[in-house]
Write a protein that holds these residues in place. Structure first.
Motif, PDB file in Angstrom:
ATOM      1  N   ASP A 153      -2.468  -3.495   0.991  1.00  0.00           N
ATOM      2  CA  ASP A 153      -2.870  -3.493  -0.415  1.00  0.00           C
ATOM      3  C   ASP A 153      -3.511  -2.143  -0.712  1.00  0.00           C
ATOM      4  OD1 ASP A 153      -3.767  -3.898  -2.957  1.00  0.00           O
ATOM      5  OD2 ASP A 153      -4.939  -5.696  -2.535  1.00  0.00           O
ATOM      6  N   PRO A 154      -2.712  -1.146  -1.120  1.00  0.00           N
ATOM      7  CA  PRO A 154      -3.252   0.209  -1.297  1.00  0.00           C
ATOM      8  C   PRO A 154      -4.292   0.318  -2.399  1.00  0.00           C
ATOM      9  CG  PRO A 154      -1.007   0.052  -2.120  1.00  0.00           C
ATOM     10  CD  PRO A 154      -1.273  -1.220  -1.381  1.00  0.00           C
ATOM     11  N   ASP A 155      -4.386  -0.660  -3.287  1.00  0.00           N
ATOM     12  CA  ASP A 155      -5.375  -0.607  -4.362  1.00  0.00           C
ATOM     13  C   ASP A 155      -6.705  -1.249  -3.979  1.00  0.00           C
ATOM     14  OD1 ASP A 155      -3.569   0.661  -6.108  1.00  0.00           O
ATOM     15  OD2 ASP A 155      -2.691  -1.264  -6.673  1.00  0.00           O
ATOM     16  N   ARG A 156      -6.768  -1.864  -2.822  1.00  0.00           N
ATOM     17  CA  ARG A 156      -7.998  -2.512  -2.373  1.00  0.00           C
ATOM     18  C   ARG A 156      -8.975  -1.464  -1.854  1.00  0.00           C
ATOM     19  NH1 ARG A 156      -8.016  -7.453   2.047  1.00  0.00           N
ATOM     20  NH2 ARG A 156     -10.079  -8.324   1.547  1.00  0.00           N
ATOM     21  N   VAL A 157     -10.218  -1.561  -2.254  1.00  0.00           N
ATOM     22  CA  VAL A 157     -11.233  -0.580  -1.857  1.00  0.00           C
ATOM     23  C   VAL A 157     -11.836  -1.000  -0.514  1.00  0.00           C
ATOM     24  CG1 VAL A 157     -13.419   0.513  -2.468  1.00  0.00           C
ATOM     25  CG2 VAL A 157     -11.750  -0.046  -4.258  1.00  0.00           C
ATOM     26  N   SER A 184       0.051   0.161   4.621  1.00  0.00           N
ATOM     27  CA  SER A 184      -1.020  -0.450   3.837  1.00  0.00           C
ATOM     28  C   SER A 184      -0.546  -1.799   3.315  1.00  0.00           C
ATOM     29  CB  SER A 184      -1.413   0.438   2.650  1.00  0.00           C
ATOM     30  OG  SER A 184      -1.855   1.709   3.081  1.00  0.00           O
ATOM     31  N   ASP A 234      -7.035   9.942   0.548  1.00  0.00           N
ATOM     32  CA  ASP A 234      -5.687   9.396   0.447  1.00  0.00           C
ATOM     33  C   ASP A 234      -4.907   9.885   1.670  1.00  0.00           C
ATOM     34  OD1 ASP A 234      -3.114   8.643  -0.123  1.00  0.00           O
ATOM     35  OD2 ASP A 234      -2.900   9.896  -1.913  1.00  0.00           O
ATOM     36  N   ASP A 293     -14.762  11.117  -4.192  1.00  0.00           N
ATOM     37  CA  ASP A 293     -14.403   9.728  -3.962  1.00  0.00           C
ATOM     38  C   ASP A 293     -15.196   9.228  -2.757  1.00  0.00           C
ATOM     39  OD1 ASP A 293     -12.205   9.417  -5.978  1.00  0.00           O
ATOM     40  OD2 ASP A 293     -11.278  10.993  -4.776  1.00  0.00           O
TER      41      ASP A 293
END
Length: 232
Positions: free
Chosen positions: A118-122, A116, A10, A6
């Protein structure tokens, strides 16, 4: 065992009891890229060790010279076992590919608190904030972090570029490391340029953070995600 690749780790992963942060100086942007490639090749060419890290991530300093290594471990004894059995041959292969690496320092932490938006934001950038205290005091480490969370929670205008912050306390009781994810380097630059002293609105809560007793030093550095390796 396969290896998962990745760009960032995480940091909320369960079962992590120790987080190690180390910095290297390699000299140039070209050598940064070469070192990242050598690290990736070295780890991909070997089985993931049973006593190895949960994850191992590398970030390129925006200064064009440095690398940050962040590794997650089940416990510190796993790191000691890895050093005894595996580190020398891996470092030797990396040094053969990129001679002259300067390994500057290694600090050992455990995660205390993280949040966090927005945990899905890269993330496009990583910002490390190091805080040094005048002597070992685990209670003071945690109190400073709790004060930061109070300031974050009451901030009337948080910068939209901030994605997450994970605050780590050093095992020796003298340091805190915030590993913060941002949308971009420019977002962090803009946040620092906003009114106030550093990140955050000019509120009483942030003033308490900035004048917290016992803080004697620290620093802020920006990094670009490069590679994050873990067992697949």
């Amino acid at each position: 065992m396969t290896i998962r690749i990745d760009t960032v780790p995480d940091l909320d992963r369960p079962g992590v009891g120790a987080v190690l942060a180390s910095t290297w100086n390699v000299g140039t942007p070209e050598r940064q890229d070469a070192a990242v490639a050598a690290i990736t090749k070295t780890w991909e060419s070997r089985p993931w060790p049973d006593d190895g890290p949960v994850s191992y991530s590398v970030f390129k300093g925006t200064d064009g010279e440095s690398l940050l290594h962040l590794s997650q471990w089940r416990e510190l004894s796993d790191y000691d076992a890895f050093v005894a059995r595996h580190r020398a041959e891996r470092n030797s292969e990396i040094d053969d590919a990129v001679p002259g690496i300067q390994r500057l320092r290694l600090d050992k932490y455990e995660l205390y608190r993280g949040a966090s938006r927005d945990p899905d934001r890269v993330p496009g950038a990583i910002v490390t904030v190091e805080v040094e205290f005048e002597g070992p005091d685990p209670a003071r480490q945690r109190a400073w972090i709790d004060t930061v969370f109070e300031a974050l929670g009451s901030d009337p205008a948080p910068h939209p570029g901030g994605i997450s912050g994970h605050f780590h306390t050093s095992f020796d009781g003298t340091r805190v490391l915030n590993f913060a994810q941002w949308a971009s380097v420019q977002d962090h630059v803009d946040a620092l340029a906003a009114p106030g002293d550093g990140i955050g609105s000019p509120t009483p809560e942030w003033q308490r953070v900035q004048s917290f007793p016992g803080v004697v030093g620290g620093g802020v550095r920006r990094w670009l995600p490069a590679v994050s390796l873990s067992a697949g």
